[in-house]
Scaffold this active site. Structure first.
Site, PDB file in Angstrom:
ATOM      1  N   GLU A 127       0.855  -1.512  -0.476  1.00  0.00           N
ATOM      2  CA  GLU A 127       0.146   0.165   0.282  1.00  0.00           C
ATOM      3  C   GLU A 127       0.917   0.952  -0.228  1.00  0.00           C
ATOM      4  OE1 GLU A 127      -2.645  -0.117   3.431  1.00  0.00           O
ATOM      5  OE2 GLU A 127      -3.745  -2.284   3.039  1.00  0.00           O
ATOM      6  N   THR A 158       1.728  -5.960  -9.462  1.00  0.00           N
ATOM      7  CA  THR A 158       1.705  -7.006 -10.893  1.00  0.00           C
ATOM      8  C   THR A 158       0.719  -7.259 -11.596  1.00  0.00           C
ATOM      9  OG1 THR A 158       3.957  -6.825 -10.312  1.00  0.00           O
ATOM     10  CG2 THR A 158       3.734  -8.933 -11.500  1.00  0.00           C
ATOM     11  N   GLU A 363       9.195  -8.231  -3.225  1.00  0.00           N
ATOM     12  CA  GLU A 363       8.875  -9.056  -2.665  1.00  0.00           C
ATOM     13  C   GLU A 363      10.326  -9.578  -1.860  1.00  0.00           C
ATOM     14  OE1 GLU A 363       8.124 -13.133  -4.670  1.00  0.00           O
ATOM     15  OE2 GLU A 363       6.939 -11.640  -5.732  1.00  0.00           O
TER      16      GLU A 363
HETATM   17  N1  CAA Z   1       5.850 -16.946   8.122  1.00  0.00           N
HETATM   18  C1  CAA Z   1       4.867 -17.635   9.510  1.00  0.00           C
HETATM   19  N2  CAA Z   1       5.123 -16.169   9.922  1.00  0.00           N
HETATM   20  C2  CAA Z   1       5.621 -15.331   9.230  1.00  0.00           C
HETATM   21  C3  CAA Z   1       6.540 -14.996   8.595  1.00  0.00           C
HETATM   22  C4  CAA Z   1       7.074 -16.335   7.907  1.00  0.00           C
HETATM   23  N3  CAA Z   1       8.567 -16.500   6.863  1.00  0.00           N
HETATM   24  N4  CAA Z   1       7.673 -13.658   9.104  1.00  0.00           N
HETATM   25  C5  CAA Z   1       7.021 -13.814   9.665  1.00  0.00           C
HETATM   26  N5  CAA Z   1       6.050 -14.435  10.516  1.00  0.00           N
HETATM   27  C6  CAA Z   1       4.627 -13.801  10.977  1.00  0.00           C
HETATM   28  C7  CAA Z   1       5.671 -14.452  12.278  1.00  0.00           C
HETATM   29  O1  CAA Z   1       5.680 -14.653  13.232  1.00  0.00           O
HETATM   30  C8  CAA Z   1       4.424 -12.525  13.699  1.00  0.00           C
HETATM   31  O2  CAA Z   1       3.308 -13.635  13.489  1.00  0.00           O
HETATM   32  P1  CAA Z   1       2.856 -13.744  15.558  1.00  0.00           P
HETATM   33  O3  CAA Z   1       3.174 -12.647  16.139  1.00  0.00           O
HETATM   34  O4  CAA Z   1       1.785 -14.539  15.532  1.00  0.00           O
HETATM   35  O5  CAA Z   1       4.065 -15.307  15.442  1.00  0.00           O
HETATM   36  C9  CAA Z   1       4.061 -11.689  12.293  1.00  0.00           C
HETATM   37  O6  CAA Z   1       4.261 -12.934  10.894  1.00  0.00           O
HETATM   38  C10 CAA Z   1       4.952 -10.693  11.882  1.00  0.00           C
HETATM   39  O7  CAA Z   1       6.047 -10.551  12.237  1.00  0.00           O
HETATM   40  P2  CAA Z   1       7.298  -9.190  12.894  1.00  0.00           P
HETATM   41  O8  CAA Z   1       6.728  -9.228  13.892  1.00  0.00           O
HETATM   42  O9  CAA Z   1       8.468 -10.313  12.605  1.00  0.00           O
HETATM   43  O10 CAA Z   1       6.571  -8.347  11.479  1.00  0.00           O
HETATM   44  P3  CAA Z   1       7.623  -7.229  10.782  1.00  0.00           P
HETATM   45  O11 CAA Z   1       6.286  -5.970  10.874  1.00  0.00           O
HETATM   46  O12 CAA Z   1       8.594  -7.077  12.001  1.00  0.00           O
HETATM   47  O13 CAA Z   1       7.897  -7.107   9.666  1.00  0.00           O
HETATM   48  C11 CAA Z   1       8.704  -8.193   7.592  1.00  0.00           C
HETATM   49  C12 CAA Z   1       8.499  -8.494   8.779  1.00  0.00           C
HETATM   50  C13 CAA Z   1       9.914  -9.675   7.082  1.00  0.00           C
HETATM   51  C14 CAA Z   1      10.019  -7.095   7.253  1.00  0.00           C
HETATM   52  C15 CAA Z   1       7.714  -8.276   7.288  1.00  0.00           C
HETATM   53  O14 CAA Z   1       6.947  -7.013   7.014  1.00  0.00           O
HETATM   54  C16 CAA Z   1       8.493  -8.478   5.374  1.00  0.00           C
HETATM   55  O15 CAA Z   1       8.224  -8.970   4.881  1.00  0.00           O
HETATM   56  N6  CAA Z   1       8.190  -6.955   4.615  1.00  0.00           N
HETATM   57  C17 CAA Z   1       8.506  -6.601   3.798  1.00  0.00           C
HETATM   58  C18 CAA Z   1       7.221  -6.801   2.444  1.00  0.00           C
HETATM   59  C19 CAA Z   1       7.091  -7.433   1.067  1.00  0.00           C
HETATM   60  O16 CAA Z   1       7.811  -8.906   0.942  1.00  0.00           O
HETATM   61  N7  CAA Z   1       6.345  -7.085   0.307  1.00  0.00           N
HETATM   62  C20 CAA Z   1       6.383  -8.331  -0.723  1.00  0.00           C
HETATM   63  C21 CAA Z   1       4.699  -7.465  -2.258  1.00  0.00           C
HETATM   64  S1  CAA Z   1       4.262  -8.897  -2.724  1.00  0.00           S
HETATM   65  C22 CAA Z   1       5.944  -8.633  -4.315  1.00  0.00           C
HETATM   66  O17 CAA Z   1       6.457  -7.305  -4.481  1.00  0.00           O
HETATM   67  C23 CAA Z   1       5.336  -8.956  -5.491  1.00  0.00           C
HETATM   68  C24 CAA Z   1       6.125  -8.397  -6.965  1.00  0.00           C
HETATM   69  O18 CAA Z   1       6.923  -7.831  -6.673  1.00  0.00           O
HETATM   70  C25 CAA Z   1       6.231  -9.408  -7.815  1.00  0.00           C
HETATM   71  P1  FAD Z   2       9.559   1.611   1.228  1.00  0.00           P
HETATM   72  O1  FAD Z   2       8.979   0.297   1.857  1.00  0.00           O
HETATM   73  O2  FAD Z   2       9.359   2.904   1.191  1.00  0.00           O
HETATM   74  O3  FAD Z   2      11.011   1.524   1.482  1.00  0.00           O
HETATM   75  C1  FAD Z   2      11.950   2.506   0.746  1.00  0.00           C
HETATM   76  C2  FAD Z   2      13.514   2.351   1.490  1.00  0.00           C
HETATM   77  O4  FAD Z   2      13.807   2.284   3.123  1.00  0.00           O
HETATM   78  C3  FAD Z   2      14.172   1.225   1.127  1.00  0.00           C
HETATM   79  O5  FAD Z   2      15.412   1.083   0.624  1.00  0.00           O
HETATM   80  C4  FAD Z   2      13.974  -0.546   2.077  1.00  0.00           C
HETATM   81  O6  FAD Z   2      14.826  -1.122   2.232  1.00  0.00           O
HETATM   82  C5  FAD Z   2      14.396   0.813   3.226  1.00  0.00           C
HETATM   83  N1  FAD Z   2      13.778   0.525   4.251  1.00  0.00           N
HETATM   84  C6  FAD Z   2      12.578   0.558   5.101  1.00  0.00           C
HETATM   85  N2  FAD Z   2      12.160  -0.375   6.123  1.00  0.00           N
HETATM   86  C7  FAD Z   2      13.290  -0.547   6.265  1.00  0.00           C
HETATM   87  C8  FAD Z   2      14.092  -0.701   7.875  1.00  0.00           C
HETATM   88  N3  FAD Z   2      13.538  -1.564   8.414  1.00  0.00           N
HETATM   89  N4  FAD Z   2      15.509  -1.610   7.521  1.00  0.00           N
HETATM   90  C9  FAD Z   2      16.060  -0.860   7.080  1.00  0.00           C
HETATM   91  N5  FAD Z   2      16.019   0.081   5.447  1.00  0.00           N
HETATM   92  C10 FAD Z   2      14.274   0.117   5.308  1.00  0.00           C
HETATM   93  N6  FAD Z   2       3.751  -5.879  -3.777  1.00  0.00           N
HETATM   94  C11 FAD Z   2       2.341  -6.044  -4.019  1.00  0.00           C
HETATM   95  O7  FAD Z   2       1.695  -6.823  -3.145  1.00  0.00           O
HETATM   96  N7  FAD Z   2       1.723  -6.808  -5.166  1.00  0.00           N
HETATM   97  C12 FAD Z   2       3.091  -6.779  -5.913  1.00  0.00           C
HETATM   98  O8  FAD Z   2       2.728  -7.801  -7.180  1.00  0.00           O
HETATM   99  C13 FAD Z   2       3.579  -6.080  -6.770  1.00  0.00           C
HETATM  100  N8  FAD Z   2       4.322  -6.193  -7.631  1.00  0.00           N
HETATM  101  C14 FAD Z   2       5.567  -4.737  -7.757  1.00  0.00           C
HETATM  102  C15 FAD Z   2       5.715  -4.120  -9.019  1.00  0.00           C
HETATM  103  C16 FAD Z   2       6.849  -3.260  -8.941  1.00  0.00           C
HETATM  104  C17 FAD Z   2       7.154  -2.828 -10.085  1.00  0.00           C
HETATM  105  C18 FAD Z   2       7.399  -2.932  -8.119  1.00  0.00           C
HETATM  106  C19 FAD Z   2       8.149  -1.441  -8.058  1.00  0.00           C
HETATM  107  C20 FAD Z   2       6.916  -2.880  -6.951  1.00  0.00           C
HETATM  108  C21 FAD Z   2       6.145  -3.666  -6.242  1.00  0.00           C
HETATM  109  N9  FAD Z   2       4.838  -4.300  -5.418  1.00  0.00           N
HETATM  110  C22 FAD Z   2       3.803  -5.238  -5.412  1.00  0.00           C
HETATM  111  C23 FAD Z   2       5.302  -3.272  -4.031  1.00  0.00           C
HETATM  112  C24 FAD Z   2       6.726  -3.802  -3.485  1.00  0.00           C
HETATM  113  O9  FAD Z   2       7.118  -4.999  -3.289  1.00  0.00           O
HETATM  114  C25 FAD Z   2       7.288  -2.607  -2.463  1.00  0.00           C
HETATM  115  O10 FAD Z   2       7.724  -1.712  -3.386  1.00  0.00           O
HETATM  116  C26 FAD Z   2       8.320  -3.139  -2.064  1.00  0.00           C
HETATM  117  O11 FAD Z   2       8.129  -4.252  -1.000  1.00  0.00           O
HETATM  118  C27 FAD Z   2       8.998  -2.137  -0.778  1.00  0.00           C
HETATM  119  O12 FAD Z   2       8.299  -0.672   0.208  1.00  0.00           O
HETATM  120  P2  FAD Z   2       7.875   0.217  -0.480  1.00  0.00           P
HETATM  121  O13 FAD Z   2       8.376   0.696  -2.186  1.00  0.00           O
HETATM  122  O14 FAD Z   2       6.722   0.784   0.560  1.00  0.00           O
HETATM  123  O15 FAD Z   2       9.301   1.378   0.062  1.00  0.00           O
END
Ligand code: CAA
Ligand code: FAD
Length: 379
Positions: A127, A158, A363
């Site tokens: 979001e 995506t 991711e």
């Molecule tokens: N499996 C199962 N449960 C998990 C888990 C895992 N791998 N990782 C965390 N959890 C659970 C924890 O156990 C916890 O639950 P409980 O309290 O019930 O035990 C809960 O999730 C919250 O975990 P944390 O306290 O560790 O949460 P956090 O706020 O510190 O965040 C984080 C953890 C790993 C940073 C997570 O927020 C994260 O992965 N952030 C990145 C998001 C991301 O990858 N977005 C991708 C979007 S999709 C995409 O990007 C697709 C594309 O582009 C093509």
């Molecule tokens: P932010 O979270 O604002 O991060 C900004 C910077 O701060 C980054 O360098 C980050 O590493 C750093 N940062 C943030 N928190 C910390 C911390 N705790 N410690 C150290 N550094 C930190 N999302 C979906 O759900 N579904 C999709 O299909 C999908 N497809 C995508 C396709 C594209 C082309 C793009 C650009 C993004 C896509 N995403 C999707 C979203 C993507 O997963 C996010 O952009 C990504 O997880 C980073 O979030 P943000 O852009 O809000 O960056």
């Protein structure tokens, strides 16, 4: 650990390589320029069984292992990362999540169409104010008894415009924080569900990235995946496998750029000899080859961990962190080896360099992978 491929995996590798060469390469530059989604190509990828590779054949999938999936991802990504991201999201975020955690009715209604490629899926977690900080969901799914009312905005999705089935993460009970989050299946065309404009991106320009807007969208209770409050765990568990797919994408981008640079270095002459005879170029190739193979071993290791029922949170995060770094560094060097030609579109490496960057962002950014890795080794 034995990383040698069996006969079936070799056939899959060859099929993916042939598909990339014959179907993806011819118009890849045009699609990138025009930001054109590979619609026909995705259809053919579905016919080949590459959109539901790990899904049980009873739901229309190919019933293959994760290693076969990453091998195919590598080959497709060598040529066209815009196509491979569609493949990755559909296979590992949408089909895998539905098969693992969906109800029988959900699988029958949605999974078969998704795993054959008749429909494409999207995974909607991010979001405007919840990217890395994924628990800070602002999208709400208010429990109304037999249905939810969803309001909010998702960013960067995506397949945002091309998907038919959307797995949407939303907050039902704010008091319960991440334990009050749900994952809902929302169909395109549901009243109040709007698709925002397409993003104009640096790389993977053929892929289709949109924001999504939900205004009082009514979603039946039977569309919730798992128990009430399971949504955040669903997202994390699904992403753990998704990261293996993106690691394989990064590996493929790096390997594609390396293969092009190797070929070019043996053809291009400067100072009376092929540039590969200059040690500065030969050493770049040596580094690229070594780092790509190290990345491949991490990617295969994480796939095998998943196939063997071991924990793959750590190995998948390490694979993504390392392979995406190798993709970025290798593609920069591939452009350098191509000299001026590297800077123009006809030679492909500039596109691979632009595409490589996203593998360090989506991711889970590289910084987030380091959080996952460090928490795992320190616990
Ligand atoms: N499996 C199962 N449960 C998990 C888990 C895992 N791998 N990782 C965390 N959890 C659970 C924890 O156990 C916890 O639950 P409980 O309290 O019930 O035990 C809960 O999730 C919250 O975990 P944390 O306290 O560790 O949460 P956090 O706020 O510190 O965040 C984080 C953890 C790993 C940073 C997570 O927020 C994260 O992965 N952030 C990145 C998001 C991301 O990858 N977005 C991708 C979007 S999709 C995409 O990007 C697709 C594309 O582009 C093509
Ligand atoms: P932010 O979270 O604002 O991060 C900004 C910077 O701060 C980054 O360098 C980050 O590493 C750093 N940062 C943030 N928190 C910390 C911390 N705790 N410690 C150290 N550094 C930190 N999302 C979906 O759900 N579904 C999709 O299909 C999908 N497809 C995508 C396709 C594209 C082309 C793009 C650009 C993004 C896509 N995403 C999707 C979203 C993507 O997963 C996010 O952009 C990504 O997880 C980073 O979030 P943000 O852009 O809000 O960056």
């Amino acid at each position: 650990m034995d990383f040698s491929l069996n006969e079936e995996q070799k056939l899959i590798q060859q099929a993916a390589r042939d598909f990339a060469q014959n179907e993806l390469l011819p118009e890849v530059i045009e699609r990138d320029d025009a930001q054109r989604f590979p619609k026909e190509e995705i259809k053919k990828l579905g016919d080949l069984g590459f959109l539901g590779m790990m899904v049980d054949p009873k739901y229309g999938g190919s019933g293959l292992d994760t290693l076969s999936y990453v091998i195919a991802m590598e080959e497709i990504s060598k040529i066209d990362a815009s196509t491979s991201v569609v493949m990755s999201v559909n296979n590992s975020l949408v089909c895998w999540g539905l098969e693992k955690f969906g109800s029988e009715e959900q699988k029958e209604k949605y999974l078969t169409k998704l795993s054959t490629g008749e429909q494409i899926g999207a995974f909607c977690l991010s979001e405007p104010e919840a990217g890395s900080d994924a628990t800070s969901q602002k999208t709400t799914a208010i429990d109304m008894g037999d249905h939810y009312i969803v309001n909010g905005t998702k960013n960067w999705i995506t397949n945002g415009g091309t998907a038919s089935t959307y797995l949407v993460i939303a907050q039902t009970d704010k008091e319960k924080k991440h334990r009050g989050i749900n994952a809902l299946i929302i169909e395109k065309g549901t009243p109040g569900f709007e698709i925002g404009p397409k993003e104009n991106k640096l790389g993977i320009r053929g892929s289709d990235t949109h924001s999504l807007i939900f205004n009082d969208v009514k979603v039946p209770k039977e569309n919730r995946i798992g128990e009430d409050g399971f949504g955040f765990k669903f997202a994390m568990k699904t992403l753990a496998g998704g990261r293996i797919g993106i690691a394989a994408q990064a590996l493929g981008i790096a390997a594609g750029a390396y293969e092009m640079a190797l070929k070019y270095s043996k053809e291009r002459k400067a100072f009376g000899t092929e540039i590969s005879n200059h040690q500065a170029i030969a050493f770049k190739l040596a580094d690229m080859h070594t780092e790509i193979q190290a990345a491949r071993l991490l990617v295969y290791q994480s796939a095998l961990d998943k196939d063997n029922g071991k924990d793959y949170d750590l190995s998948g995060a390490m694979a993504k962190l390392y392979a995406s770094k190798v993709a970025m560094e290798t593609t920069v060097e591939a452009v350098q080896i191509h000299g001026g030609n590297g800077f123009v579109k006809d030679y492909h490496v500039e596109r691979l360099m632009r595409d490589a960057k996203i593998t360090q962002i989506y991711e889970g950014t590289s910084e987030i992978q380091k959080i996952v890795i460090s928490r795992s080794i320190l616990k």
